[in-house]
Design an enzyme around this catalytic site. Structure first.
Site, PDB file in Angstrom:
ATOM      1  N   CYS A 137       1.467  -0.427   0.214  1.00 51.35           N
ATOM      2  CA  CYS A 137       0.989  -1.607  -0.523  1.00 51.35           C
ATOM      3  C   CYS A 137       0.632  -1.156  -1.936  1.00 51.35           C
ATOM      4  O   CYS A 137       1.126  -0.114  -2.405  1.00 51.35           O
ATOM      5  CB  CYS A 137      -0.173  -2.289   0.202  1.00 51.35           C
TER       6      CYS A 137
ATOM      7  N   ASN B  55      -3.374   0.942  -1.291  1.00 49.14           N
ATOM      8  CA  ASN B  55      -3.531   1.750  -0.057  1.00 49.14           C
ATOM      9  C   ASN B  55      -4.975   1.719   0.456  1.00 49.14           C
ATOM     10  O   ASN B  55      -5.458   2.697   1.017  1.00 49.14           O
ATOM     11  CB  ASN B  55      -3.045   3.202  -0.271  1.00 49.14           C
TER      12      ASN B  55
ATOM     13  N   CYS C 101      -6.297  -1.827   1.512  1.00 46.50           N
ATOM     14  CA  CYS C 101      -6.463  -3.055   2.314  1.00 46.50           C
ATOM     15  C   CYS C 101      -5.352  -3.231   3.347  1.00 46.50           C
ATOM     16  O   CYS C 101      -5.591  -3.136   4.546  1.00 46.50           O
ATOM     17  CB  CYS C 101      -6.514  -4.287   1.410  1.00 46.50           C
ATOM     18  N   ARG C 102      -4.123  -3.495   2.881  1.00 41.64           N
ATOM     19  CA  ARG C 102      -3.047  -3.868   3.812  1.00 41.64           C
ATOM     20  C   ARG C 102      -2.377  -2.688   4.498  1.00 41.64           C
ATOM     21  O   ARG C 102      -2.259  -2.666   5.735  1.00 41.64           O
ATOM     22  CB  ARG C 102      -1.981  -4.699   3.071  1.00 41.64           C
ATOM     23  N   SER C 103      -1.907  -1.699   3.717  1.00 41.22           N
ATOM     24  CA  SER C 103      -1.147  -0.619   4.373  1.00 41.22           C
ATOM     25  C   SER C 103      -1.993   0.251   5.317  1.00 41.22           C
ATOM     26  O   SER C 103      -1.456   0.719   6.330  1.00 41.22           O
ATOM     27  CB  SER C 103      -0.375   0.234   3.357  1.00 41.22           C
TER      28      SER C 103
ATOM     29  N   ASP D 133      -2.233 -10.314  -0.528  1.00 39.31           N
ATOM     30  CA  ASP D 133      -3.225  -9.306  -0.886  1.00 39.31           C
ATOM     31  C   ASP D 133      -4.622  -9.890  -0.671  1.00 39.31           C
ATOM     32  O   ASP D 133      -4.998 -10.847  -1.349  1.00 39.31           O
ATOM     33  CB  ASP D 133      -3.013  -8.940  -2.360  1.00 39.31           C
TER      34      ASP D 133
END
Ligand code: 4NP
Length: 152
Positions: free
Chosen positions: A8, A11, A13-15, A122
């Site tokens: 993301c 690195n 929140c999402r990934s 995001d």
């Protein structure tokens, strides 16, 4: 060993969620899962406390993860590179050296035929409900990816 990288922007929140969730579904020595961000803003940081919390509420511990920046050597190390959104995809592709590199990169949600918007939103500027939405999206898609990988 099959190696999968989740990418993301930050690195944090999402990934890290995609990393922890897919890892929890591929509990064998045949797979290695990691994550990275295209930006360096948060290198060395733990995941965002809201990602840690939503993962923990679902019995997944991502608190030990540390943010790092994506770099071209990741094309050599990984078999599958999943971008969380189209902007991440463009940033990854800008570092590709050849067609083999490009061929490893895919939008994460391309693996989920039930979702028409292929960008994982995001949640950084959002609240806990945004993190819960992102968790569910990543969880259902990781189930599809894990099934495919385990069948190969
Ligand atoms: P991520 O979220 O890409 O899912 O880790 C973000 C984290 C930090 C920032 C943007 C997005 N930031 O601008 O610092």
């Amino acid at each position: 060993m099959t190696k999968i990288l989740m990418v993301c922007l930050g690195n944090i929140c999402r990934s890290p969620l995609a990393h922890g969730i897919l890892e929890s579904k591929l509990n064998t020595f045949k797979f290695y899962v990691d994550s990275a961000g295209t930006a360096a803003y948060h290198v060395g940081h733990q995941p965002d406390h809201r990602s840690i919390k939503v993962a923990k509420n679902n019995n997944i511990d991502i608190s030990h993860q540390t943010a790092r920046q994506f770099n071209a050597s990741d094309f050599d190390k990984f078999d599958y590179i999943y971008a969380m959104d189209a902007s991440n995809y463009t940033n990854i592709i800008s570092l590709a050296r050849n067609n083999s590199d490009i061929g490893k990169v895919k939008l994460f949600l391309e693996e989920n035929p039930n979702i028409s918007n292929k960008n994982v939103p995001d949640p950084y500027y959002g609240d806990m409900s945004d993190f819960e939405y992102v968790f569910d999206l990543i969880e259902t898609t990781s189930t599809i990816i894990a099934k495919k990988l385990l069948e190969d």
